[in-house]
Design a protein around this motif. Structure first.
Motif, PDB file in Angstrom:
ATOM      1  N   PHE A 102      59.508  44.761 -34.036  1.00 34.85           N
ATOM      2  CA  PHE A 102      58.744  44.968 -32.803  1.00 34.85           C
ATOM      3  C   PHE A 102      58.404  43.624 -32.179  1.00 34.85           C
ATOM      4  O   PHE A 102      58.386  42.579 -32.839  1.00 34.85           O
ATOM      5  N   ALA A 103      58.111  43.695 -30.884  1.00 34.81           N
ATOM      6  CA  ALA A 103      57.656  42.535 -30.124  1.00 34.81           C
ATOM      7  C   ALA A 103      56.595  43.012 -29.146  1.00 34.81           C
ATOM      8  O   ALA A 103      56.697  44.128 -28.609  1.00 34.81           O
ATOM      9  N   SER A 104      55.576  42.165 -28.935  1.00 34.70           N
ATOM     10  CA  SER A 104      54.488  42.585 -28.057  1.00 34.70           C
ATOM     11  C   SER A 104      53.956  41.404 -27.274  1.00 34.70           C
ATOM     12  O   SER A 104      54.129  40.239 -27.656  1.00 34.70           O
ATOM     13  N   VAL A 105      53.293  41.714 -26.162  1.00 32.65           N
ATOM     14  CA  VAL A 105      52.555  40.733 -25.380  1.00 32.65           C
ATOM     15  C   VAL A 105      51.148  41.274 -25.181  1.00 32.65           C
ATOM     16  O   VAL A 105      50.935  42.495 -25.136  1.00 32.65           O
ATOM     17  N   GLY A 114      26.926  31.002 -16.884  1.00 34.61           N
ATOM     18  CA  GLY A 114      27.939  32.037 -17.040  1.00 34.61           C
ATOM     19  C   GLY A 114      29.322  31.429 -17.238  1.00 34.61           C
ATOM     20  O   GLY A 114      29.565  30.267 -16.876  1.00 34.61           O
ATOM     21  N   GLN A 115      30.207  32.208 -17.815  1.00 26.26           N
ATOM     22  CA  GLN A 115      31.550  31.690 -18.044  1.00 26.26           C
ATOM     23  C   GLN A 115      32.571  32.814 -18.023  1.00 26.26           C
ATOM     24  O   GLN A 115      32.239  33.994 -18.206  1.00 26.26           O
ATOM     25  N   SER A 116      33.804  32.429 -17.777  1.00 29.61           N
ATOM     26  CA  SER A 116      34.923  33.366 -17.756  1.00 29.61           C
ATOM     27  C   SER A 116      36.110  32.705 -18.432  1.00 29.61           C
ATOM     28  O   SER A 116      36.446  31.559 -18.111  1.00 29.61           O
ATOM     29  N   GLU A 117      36.713  33.405 -19.371  1.00 30.64           N
ATOM     30  CA  GLU A 117      37.849  32.883 -20.116  1.00 30.64           C
ATOM     31  C   GLU A 117      38.932  33.951 -20.202  1.00 30.64           C
ATOM     32  O   GLU A 117      38.642  35.152 -20.226  1.00 30.64           O
ATOM     33  N   GLU A 118      40.176  33.508 -20.276  1.00 31.31           N
ATOM     34  CA  GLU A 118      41.275  34.441 -20.475  1.00 31.31           C
ATOM     35  C   GLU A 118      42.383  33.759 -21.265  1.00 31.31           C
ATOM     36  O   GLU A 118      42.500  32.533 -21.272  1.00 31.31           O
ATOM     37  N   ASN A 119      43.174  34.571 -21.954  1.00 34.98           N
ATOM     38  CA  ASN A 119      44.292  34.017 -22.714  1.00 34.98           C
ATOM     39  C   ASN A 119      45.385  35.061 -22.860  1.00 34.98           C
ATOM     40  O   ASN A 119      45.152  36.279 -22.726  1.00 34.98           O
ATOM     41  N   PHE A 120      46.590  34.580 -23.124  1.00 31.68           N
ATOM     42  CA  PHE A 120      47.764  35.428 -23.341  1.00 31.68           C
ATOM     43  C   PHE A 120      48.302  35.167 -24.742  1.00 31.68           C
ATOM     44  O   PHE A 120      48.123  34.090 -25.314  1.00 31.68           O
ATOM     45  N   SER A 121      49.001  36.159 -25.267  1.00 32.22           N
ATOM     46  CA  SER A 121      49.584  36.010 -26.599  1.00 32.22           C
ATOM     47  C   SER A 121      50.846  36.845 -26.704  1.00 32.22           C
ATOM     48  O   SER A 121      51.084  37.771 -25.907  1.00 32.22           O
ATOM     49  N   SER A 172      31.351  41.289 -20.523  1.00 29.32           N
ATOM     50  CA  SER A 172      32.399  42.313 -20.467  1.00 29.32           C
ATOM     51  C   SER A 172      33.724  41.688 -20.846  1.00 29.32           C
ATOM     52  O   SER A 172      33.943  40.491 -20.630  1.00 29.32           O
ATOM     53  N   THR A 173      34.577  42.486 -21.420  1.00 26.20           N
ATOM     54  CA  THR A 173      35.919  42.034 -21.796  1.00 26.20           C
ATOM     55  C   THR A 173      36.932  43.082 -21.384  1.00 26.20           C
ATOM     56  O   THR A 173      36.635  44.277 -21.316  1.00 26.20           O
ATOM     57  N   GLN A 174      38.138  42.621 -21.111  1.00 21.27           N
ATOM     58  CA  GLN A 174      39.268  43.498 -20.816  1.00 21.27           C
ATOM     59  C   GLN A 174      40.455  43.057 -21.672  1.00 21.27           C
ATOM     60  O   GLN A 174      40.678  41.862 -21.865  1.00 21.27           O
ATOM     61  N   GLN A 175      41.165  44.034 -22.166  1.00 19.12           N
ATOM     62  CA  GLN A 175      42.348  43.746 -22.962  1.00 19.12           C
ATOM     63  C   GLN A 175      43.481  44.672 -22.533  1.00 19.12           C
ATOM     64  O   GLN A 175      43.247  45.845 -22.215  1.00 19.12           O
ATOM     65  N   ALA A 176      44.681  44.145 -22.541  1.00 17.39           N
ATOM     66  CA  ALA A 176      45.870  44.932 -22.213  1.00 17.39           C
ATOM     67  C   ALA A 176      47.015  44.477 -23.111  1.00 17.39           C
ATOM     68  O   ALA A 176      47.070  43.308 -23.520  1.00 17.39           O
ATOM     69  N   PHE A 177      47.925  45.407 -23.424  1.00 20.50           N
ATOM     70  CA  PHE A 177      49.033  45.063 -24.310  1.00 20.50           C
ATOM     71  C   PHE A 177      50.228  45.962 -24.008  1.00 20.50           C
ATOM     72  O   PHE A 177      50.099  47.043 -23.413  1.00 20.50           O
ATOM     73  N   ALA A 178      51.365  45.483 -24.427  1.00 16.20           N
ATOM     74  CA  ALA A 178      52.607  46.262 -24.361  1.00 16.20           C
ATOM     75  C   ALA A 178      53.449  45.869 -25.566  1.00 16.20           C
ATOM     76  O   ALA A 178      53.619  44.680 -25.848  1.00 16.20           O
ATOM     77  N   MET A 232      51.954  51.072 -24.636  1.00 15.87           N
ATOM     78  CA  MET A 232      51.148  50.301 -23.694  1.00 15.87           C
ATOM     79  C   MET A 232      49.714  50.810 -23.729  1.00 15.87           C
ATOM     80  O   MET A 232      49.470  51.987 -24.000  1.00 15.87           O
ATOM     81  N   GLY A 233      48.774  49.898 -23.444  1.00 16.36           N
ATOM     82  CA  GLY A 233      47.382  50.311 -23.419  1.00 16.36           C
ATOM     83  C   GLY A 233      46.499  49.254 -22.796  1.00 16.36           C
ATOM     84  O   GLY A 233      46.876  48.089 -22.668  1.00 16.36           O
ATOM     85  N   ALA A 234      45.286  49.664 -22.409  1.00 16.69           N
ATOM     86  CA  ALA A 234      44.299  48.752 -21.838  1.00 16.69           C
ATOM     87  C   ALA A 234      42.910  49.290 -22.161  1.00 16.69           C
ATOM     88  O   ALA A 234      42.701  50.507 -22.233  1.00 16.69           O
ATOM     89  N   THR A 235      41.978  48.371 -22.356  1.00 17.39           N
ATOM     90  CA  THR A 235      40.593  48.756 -22.634  1.00 17.39           C
ATOM     91  C   THR A 235      39.647  47.927 -21.783  1.00 17.39           C
ATOM     92  O   THR A 235      39.942  46.780 -21.409  1.00 17.39           O
ATOM     93  N   HIS A 236      38.505  48.512 -21.484  1.00 16.04           N
ATOM     94  CA  HIS A 236      37.399  47.796 -20.855  1.00 16.04           C
ATOM     95  C   HIS A 236      36.202  47.939 -21.779  1.00 16.04           C
ATOM     96  O   HIS A 236      35.875  49.048 -22.238  1.00 16.04           O
TER      97      HIS A 236
END
Length: 724
Positions: free
Chosen positions: A589-592, A615-622, A567-573, A536-540
């Motif tokens: 392996f499998a990840s989100v 200004g804008q804000s976007e997000e997505n999942f994978s 700015s961007t944020q990312q998280a994964f597992a 698991m991890g996350a970055t800013h």
């Protein structure tokens, strides 16, 4: 020498072609259908010769006469001098005159038949000049009393004085004086700001800035087949044909050739000034997208003005971005909608059409470039002014380039630059499974420890590049960076770590260049429980970006520049399960994953193409599924070498387009542009090798790639790890 013939052969063009072998003259018209020169000539100080005789007939008769003495010049000559006979001087390739060319006694003619062309300077006592091939410049001070003829493959620039008439089936540029009548045969071209006695046109007359407009002492006569190419310039300058006698338009074609540039709010042009104007143009050819030309006929002048037509700006757009931009433009309400009355301008007189080379004579190179035309908008936005003055070929591109849809790709390019940073965290955790690990009895990893030590420091250098496909302007990006991380074993199953890094990204497309300076911080955790791994991890990430767009069309140029913070944020597992045995690892392996992008609004600095970008804000999942293989090899010297490879399938959820709202700083409403779409599905590959130099030091090299239908990226990483 019988030079006084006044007969006209029934097929004069064929007679001349047979006499000189110039079959290219087949496009010349039968002189019996031409306008008689004597009807138009009103020249003072007329030479005492039979001007009523057609110069073509006189030259043809002279060439075929039995007492004509022919001399061929095919080398440089200091002086050329004829005798007392009737002399025909033929100049071939290699031939030239360095000094005076003297005709001597009798009747004398020069025939220029050299494709290399050249200069004909001081000539004396020559009655006629016949040019069948090559580009020649004439600077005689007063010669050729019986005329000059230019055939299909000939180009003659007159900087001197011709005492007689001129007939052109090729190209004749007159910067000096032709005292007699000039006949432009069908297929021929005439241009220049010099003076002529009278002018009859069945071919093309070219009025442009390079050559100017002719001055006609006598009459101007245009036939129905004639084409008058008239150039309009942004500074309002345009030539005017000055006619001392009557200008007969004869239903000829007026072709408007408007040059690129930022046009004034309104302008009028005078095409012809004459003692008397008779008739009208049969049609007007132009290729303007948003403007409609109209002609004004008066007793002594022919004028040209422009007015906005009723075509919507967005109608020429070929993309959604261009259409949205066109609909956003606020047109001034006081645009002159000049309408010409039916009495002065019949509706059939103007035809908007694209240029058709099959039916319209080609203009010279100086005016062959189709461009923009005069418009009457009072808009203070020069970009909109140039757009409204664009032609049909330029308008779609202008709409696209002004729309600035490259700004919409900034979000995805930024997120792509963060991808390698996330990959470093996964890479750091995965290496713990492949080298120097402790094993259960089934040879699967037992501890989340890289060696006998419980701590570890690692440094990873990044190099990453990719391409966001776009129908018009693909955006390429490349990143370089450095990431430093440290982790420590908490207990037998858990290891926790932190990282920090910096990277720089270059962005480039046909319309945009930009830089992105990024700073990264993050944390990660690894749970190792037998063959099962949970990572698991996350970055800013903080970004300082700048961009510069290129906006160039129809003479309008601008380079809007923007600076923005994002700015961007990312998280994964990721979950993996090692099915390997001995020194071979097989891990499905499998990840989100989750990504978020946020950017402040900014206003570009520049000219009238500058945009206010909201200004804008976007997000997505994978999610991703794949298989990873690795093998631990111990060399004879004790060094451990571990090659590895993995492949996976990634799927993105939700909205795959990034929407950016923006507008022109002046003269526009808000509109939306969209980025190149995220790949709904993509293939991920990773290959590399790790070399453990000692119990504490390991070097690694890896290659990564992600390929989809709308984008692709690849990268290379180098890693050093030390345990303690």
């Amino acid at each position: 020498m019988p030079i006084q013939h006044t007969y006209r052969p029934h097929n004069l063009a064929l007679a001349i072609a047979l006499a000189l072998g110039c079959t290219g003259f087949s496009h010349a018209q039968d002189p019996t259908t031409a306008t008689a020169p004597s009807a138009l000539v009103e020249v003072t100080e007329q030479p005492d010769v039979g001007l009523k005789t057609d110069p073509l007939a006189r030259l043809s008769a002279f060439i075929g006469a039995s007492d004509t003495q022919t001399t061929v010049i095919d080398s440089p000559q200091s002086v050329v001098k004829g005798g007392d006979d009737h002399d025909l001087i033929i100049v071939k390739n290699g031939g030239s005159f360095k000094g005076r060319a003297e005709g001597g006694g009798g009747t004398n003619v020069i025939h220029l038949d050299a494709s290399d062309g050249g200069t004909l300077g001081d000539t004396r006592n020559f009655h006629g000049l016949y040019l069948s091939e090559g580009s020649w410049t004439l600077s005689s001070k007063g010669d050729f009393i019986e005329g000059v003829v230019v055939l299909n493959d000939g180009i003659l620039t007159n900087n001197g004085k011709i005492l007689g008439d001129a007939v052109t089936v090729g190209q004749l540029f007159n910067n000096g004086e032709i005292k007699g009548h000039v006949d432009v045969v069908e297929g021929g071209t005439f241009a220049g700001s010099g003076t002529v006695g009278s002018l009859g046109v069945h071919g093309l007359v070219d009025i442009n800035r390079l050559h100017g407009a002719p001055k006609v002492r006598g009459d101007l006569s245009l036939s129905e087949k004639a084409v008058l190419a008239y150039e309009v310039n942004p500074d309002g300058s345009a030539g005017t044909i000055k006619v001392g006698g009557t200008a007969s338009l004869g239903g000829a074609t007026l072709k408007i050739v408007a040059m690129p540039g930022e046009y004034p709010q309104s302008s009028q042009h005078t095409i012809i000034e004459a003692k008397k104007v008779e008739g009208e143009f049969g049609k007007v050819l132009h290729d303007l997208a948003y403007m409609e030309p109209s002609l004004q006929y008066n007793k002594k002048t022919v004028g040209l003005t422009y007015a906005r037509n009723g075509v919507p700006i967005a109608s020429f757009a070929t993309s959604e971005s261009g259409q949205a931009f066109g609909q956003s433009i606020i047109e001034p309400q006081n645009i002159a909608q000049t309408q010409t009355s039916s009495e002065s301008m019949p509706s059939s007189i103007v035809e908007k059409t694209t240029e058709d080379s099959a039916t319209t004579a080609q203009p010279s190179a100086a005016t062959s470039t189709a461009a923009v035309a005069q418009q009457t908008s009072t808009s203070t936005n020069a970009a909109v002014t140039a757009l409204l003055a664009s032609d049909r070929a330029t308008a779609p591109y202008a709409l696209e380039i002004l729309a600035g849809d490259s700004n919409a790709n900034l979000a995805k390019a930024t997120l792509n630059s963060d991808g390698p940073v996330t990959a470093t965290l996964l890479s750091a955790m995965r290496q713990l499974n492949n080298t120097g690990v402790s094993y259960h009895q089934n040879r699967t990893p037992r501890l989340a420890a890289g060696s006998e030590g419980s701590g570890r420091v690692w440094l990873q250098a990044l190099g990453h590049s990719g391409k966001l496909d776009r129908e018009y302007h693909p955006l390429q990006h490349s990143s370089q960076g450095l990431v430093l991380g440290a982790d420590r074993q908490v207990d037998e199953h858990w290891r926790l770590g932190v990282m920090a890094g910096q990277s720089r990204t270059r962005q480039k497309s046909t319309e945009l260049e930009g830089d992105l300076d990024s700073w990264h911080v993050g944390a990660y955790a690894l749970l190792q429980d037998g063959p099962m791994s949970l990572r698991m991890g996350a970055t800013h990430n903080s970004h300082d970006g700048n961009s510069a767009r290129r906006v160039e069309f129809s003479g309008f140029k601008d380079r809007p520049k923007g600076r923005y913070d994002a700015s961007t944020q990312q998280a994964f597992a990721e979950v993996g399960y090692n099915l390997g045995r001995a020194n071979f690892s097989i891990e499905p392996f499998a990840s989100v994953g989750y990504q978020r992008y946020q950017r402040d609004s900014f206003t570009e600095k520049g000219g009238d193409a500058a945009l206010n970008v909201h200004g804008q804000s976007e997000e997505n999942f994978s999610s991703a599924f794949g298989l990873r293989l690795a093998k631990l090899n111990t060399l004879d010297n004790g060094v451990q070498l571990s090659p590895r490879v993995s492949a996976g399938w990634k799927h993105s959820y939700g909205k795959i387009y990034t929407e950016t709202r923006q507008r022109l700083v002046t003269g526009g409403n808000d509109y939306s542009v969209y980025s190149a779409p995220l790949d709904r599905n993509s293939l991920m590959v990773d290959a590399g090798v790790d070399l453990k130099l000692s119990t504490r030091n390991t070097l690694g090299l890896g290659l990564t790639g992600e390929m989809g239908s709308d984008s692709r990226s690849h990268g290379v990483t180098g890693q050093w790890r030390m345990t303690f």
